[in-house]
Design an enzyme around this catalytic site. Sequence first.
Site, PDB file in Angstrom:
ATOM      1  N   SER A   1       0.833  -1.195   0.000  1.00  0.00           N
ATOM      2  CA  SER A   1       0.000   0.000   0.000  1.00  0.00           C
ATOM      3  C   SER A   1       0.876   1.257   0.000  1.00  0.00           C
ATOM      4  O   SER A   1       1.642   1.467  -0.933  1.00  0.00           O
ATOM      5  CB  SER A   1      -0.959  -0.048   1.197  1.00  0.00           C
ATOM      6  OG  SER A   1      -1.981   0.903   1.074  1.00  0.00           O
TER       7      SER A   1
ATOM      8  N   ASP B   1      -9.132  -3.960  -6.567  1.00  0.00           N
ATOM      9  CA  ASP B   1      -8.615  -3.157  -5.459  1.00  0.00           C
ATOM     10  C   ASP B   1      -8.431  -1.743  -5.997  1.00  0.00           C
ATOM     11  O   ASP B   1      -7.567  -1.490  -6.840  1.00  0.00           O
ATOM     12  CB  ASP B   1      -7.281  -3.729  -4.956  1.00  0.00           C
ATOM     13  CG  ASP B   1      -6.652  -2.859  -3.867  1.00  0.00           C
ATOM     14  OD1 ASP B   1      -7.260  -1.842  -3.480  1.00  0.00           O
ATOM     15  OD2 ASP B   1      -5.549  -3.209  -3.413  1.00  0.00           O
TER      16      ASP B   1
ATOM     17  N   HIS C   1      -8.562  -4.640  -0.741  1.00  0.00           N
ATOM     18  CA  HIS C   1      -7.296  -4.081  -0.285  1.00  0.00           C
ATOM     19  C   HIS C   1      -6.856  -4.664   1.052  1.00  0.00           C
ATOM     20  O   HIS C   1      -5.655  -4.684   1.360  1.00  0.00           O
ATOM     21  CB  HIS C   1      -7.410  -2.554  -0.173  1.00  0.00           C
ATOM     22  CG  HIS C   1      -6.100  -1.870   0.039  1.00  0.00           C
ATOM     23  ND1 HIS C   1      -5.139  -1.767  -0.952  1.00  0.00           N
ATOM     24  CD2 HIS C   1      -5.572  -1.255   1.138  1.00  0.00           C
ATOM     25  CE1 HIS C   1      -4.082  -1.121  -0.482  1.00  0.00           C
ATOM     26  NE2 HIS C   1      -4.331  -0.791   0.775  1.00  0.00           N
TER      27      HIS C   1
END
Length: 314
Positions: free
Chosen positions: A162, A258, A284
């Site tokens: 991320s 995502d 996610h």
Amino acid sequence: MRQSRNVFVVAAVIVVLALIGLGIYQWRTTSETDVPSADGPRETTSEAAAPAEPDWCPAVEVISVPGTWESSRDDDPFNPQANPASFMLSITRPLQEMYDINHVRVFTVPYTAQFRNIQTARGRAEMTYDDSRAEGTAKLRGELDFVARTCPSTQFIIAGFSQGAVIVGDVASSIGNSAGPINPDRLLGAVMIADGRRENGIGVNPGAEVHGTGAEIALQPLQRVADAVTPGATMTGPRPGGFGLVEDRAFEICAPDDTVCDAPQGVGNAIDRAHALIAANGNHAMYATNPAVIPGTTVPEWTVNWVRDVVGSL
């Protein structure tokens, strides 16, 4: 008068002979030093011995960069405690169990890892994404630079999730485009999981095909809208130069749908998309178990096995 002149001539001849003798001596000494012997080049006393590496220098250092809310600036890089549920722990802990630290050193970058969201009380008090990302990038570059200078034989693997994937991708791009902090040939590989700057066709996709792009690319034309939700979060767009010389070992892993790494171009509701960028939910939040990302395995299993294969091939 003649006698004194003879004495002067004799003295001059002695001086000339002495200078010639000194020149011959210096020539012979220099020549003997420069010419290698049959056993190889002869060392001169002016050559300094290469400094030995410290005992702790590993063959490989794996550097992990956690995602948003999964780290803190004062966390222990060898035993992270800031968030016991941090996704990257599903990769780093098995590696620490697998290898001695003096062979494979696993280092987790401790950084603030926040993303200000003015829609929540917690978010309003947090560090902005730009500042958090800058802090994480500086710490990753600093660790690479320190170990590379201290341990000239050490090679590196970097991986992140991320916000951490954006940081890792940015540094991998810098390395691949010969902008440091280490030479490209010392980077064994980079793994970006849910990278907000992911582009199709840039890097290697070892998993399921995805058709969108990173949210920082999709939202770049709508920066003003993003600012309304996440002030201080610059949508930086594609990475100039891609991954350059490390393109063949820069792995982009993204779960289909995502919205952080697989956002559709031509955003419909930009405000909803901006919220999705900072919310760790849906696909996610399922990279540890989602079987649809890399068919036949999970992302942590694939990454650990890839690291093991790379280390085993050295």
